[in-house]
Design a protein around this motif. Structure first.
Motif, PDB file in Angstrom:
ATOM      1  N   THR A  11       0.820  -1.215   0.000  1.00 26.38           N
ATOM      2  CA  THR A  11       0.000   0.000   0.000  1.00 26.38           C
ATOM      3  C   THR A  11       0.848   1.256   0.000  1.00 26.38           C
ATOM      4  O   THR A  11       1.779   1.390   0.803  1.00 26.38           O
ATOM      5  N   GLY A  38      -5.391  -5.284  -7.854  1.00 30.46           N
ATOM      6  CA  GLY A  38      -5.294  -5.365  -6.401  1.00 30.46           C
ATOM      7  C   GLY A  38      -3.970  -5.889  -5.887  1.00 30.46           C
ATOM      8  O   GLY A  38      -3.853  -6.247  -4.711  1.00 30.46           O
ATOM      9  N   ALA A  41      -2.055  -1.193  -3.603  1.00 30.52           N
ATOM     10  CA  ALA A  41      -3.169  -0.274  -3.349  1.00 30.52           C
ATOM     11  C   ALA A  41      -2.640   1.146  -3.182  1.00 30.52           C
ATOM     12  O   ALA A  41      -1.502   1.363  -2.767  1.00 30.52           O
ATOM     13  N   ARG A  43      -3.791   5.068  -1.707  1.00 29.11           N
ATOM     14  CA  ARG A  43      -4.732   5.850  -0.919  1.00 29.11           C
ATOM     15  C   ARG A  43      -4.145   7.242  -0.717  1.00 29.11           C
ATOM     16  O   ARG A  43      -2.952   7.389  -0.414  1.00 29.11           O
TER      17      ARG A  43
END
Length: 267
Positions: A11, A38, A41, A43
């Motif tokens: 991530t 996936g 990731a 964010r």
């Protein structure tokens, strides 16, 4: 019987004033496909959401005077607290020209972890107190200054994500590229065999795999000596004759063997 929980994807969490900059080029090609699948990731946290007052101010003038603006600790601090609450396992990195250089080895180290929270600075930087309080690591992508950390963050993410298994179609290519063994990569060629009077080196068309491997090794060594003497010195310290006269001349172990053989014949 309960099945094991799927492993969380690598991530990248970005603290930025410009979340619209992401994924940017990271959404294209292999990294984009891996993001959609996936494998990793992304964010973003909008730093402005933690700003102060009616105008959501995030910066102020430097203490002690000087040009520019500095991101306030009472803005970035709460943003990092929110980032850590969402992903406490991620190390926090600030993209900064004064940081540890981003290398292939560092990208590999990051790729083996759970991911990273990246702070994208703006203006004159961020208040040192928040870096100290949150044990932030500083990483630099080069000896130059950008207008903000977003491009640098994309560089770090791209260099790291491509090393995650299943991102590249052919993982074997990682073993042959620049810096994989401490050297720059050898020149690459493809079809046609001749283009505008320039031919592909004959050895690459010979089918002799041992000769091709030797040629590639020699080219990688030669290019590294010429273009990145710093890399060559580090590589030579591990692989080449420790005699300083040999290192200065750029001679290889092979040439040393020839010299020793010549001495034996002269005795």
């Amino acid at each position: 019987m309960n099945s094991p929980a799927p492993a969380a994807p690598w991530t990248a969490q970005i603290v930025t004033l410009f979340p619209e900059a992401f994924p940017g080029t990271l959404g294209l090609s292999l990294t984009g496909r891996a993001l959609a699948d996936g494998i990793w990731a992304l964010r973003t946290l909008q730093l402005r959401d933690f700003g102060l007052g009616r105008h959501r101010n995030v910066d102020d003038t430097p203490a002690g005077g000087g040009a520019g603006l500095v991101i306030r600790p009472d803005v970035l601090g709460p943003a990092l607290q929110a980032a850590k609450a969402a992903a406490p396992e991620l190390p926090v990195v600030y993209l900064s020209p004064r940081g540890r250089p981003l290398t292939q080895a560092l990208a590999r180290e990051l790729a083996q972890g759970p991911g990273v929270t990246l702070i994208c600075g703006r203006f004159e930087g961020v208040d040192q107190r928040v870096l100290d309080a949150h044990d932030v690591t500083e990483i630099s992508i080069g000896d130059y200054v950008l207008t903000g950390g977003e491009i640098a963050a994309q560089v770090l993410i791209d260099a790291t994500v491509r090393l995650i298994p299943r991102v590249l179609g052919n993982q074997d290519s990682l073993a042959e590229e620049s810096f994989a063994h401490g050297l720059l990569e050898h020149p690459q060629y493809t079809k046609p065999a001749e283009w505008e009077g320039r031919r592909v080196p004959d050895v690459l068309l010979s089918g002799n795999h041992a000769a091709i491997s030797r040629w590639r090794d020699e080219q990688a060594e030669s290019l590294t000596k010429q273009r990145r003497p710093d890399l060559w010195r580090a590589y030579a310290g591990r692989h080449v004759d420790p005699d300083p006269r040999t290192q200065l001349s750029g001679a290889s172990d092979q040439s040393r063997n020839h010299r020793e053989h010549d001495k034996d014949e002269m005795r």
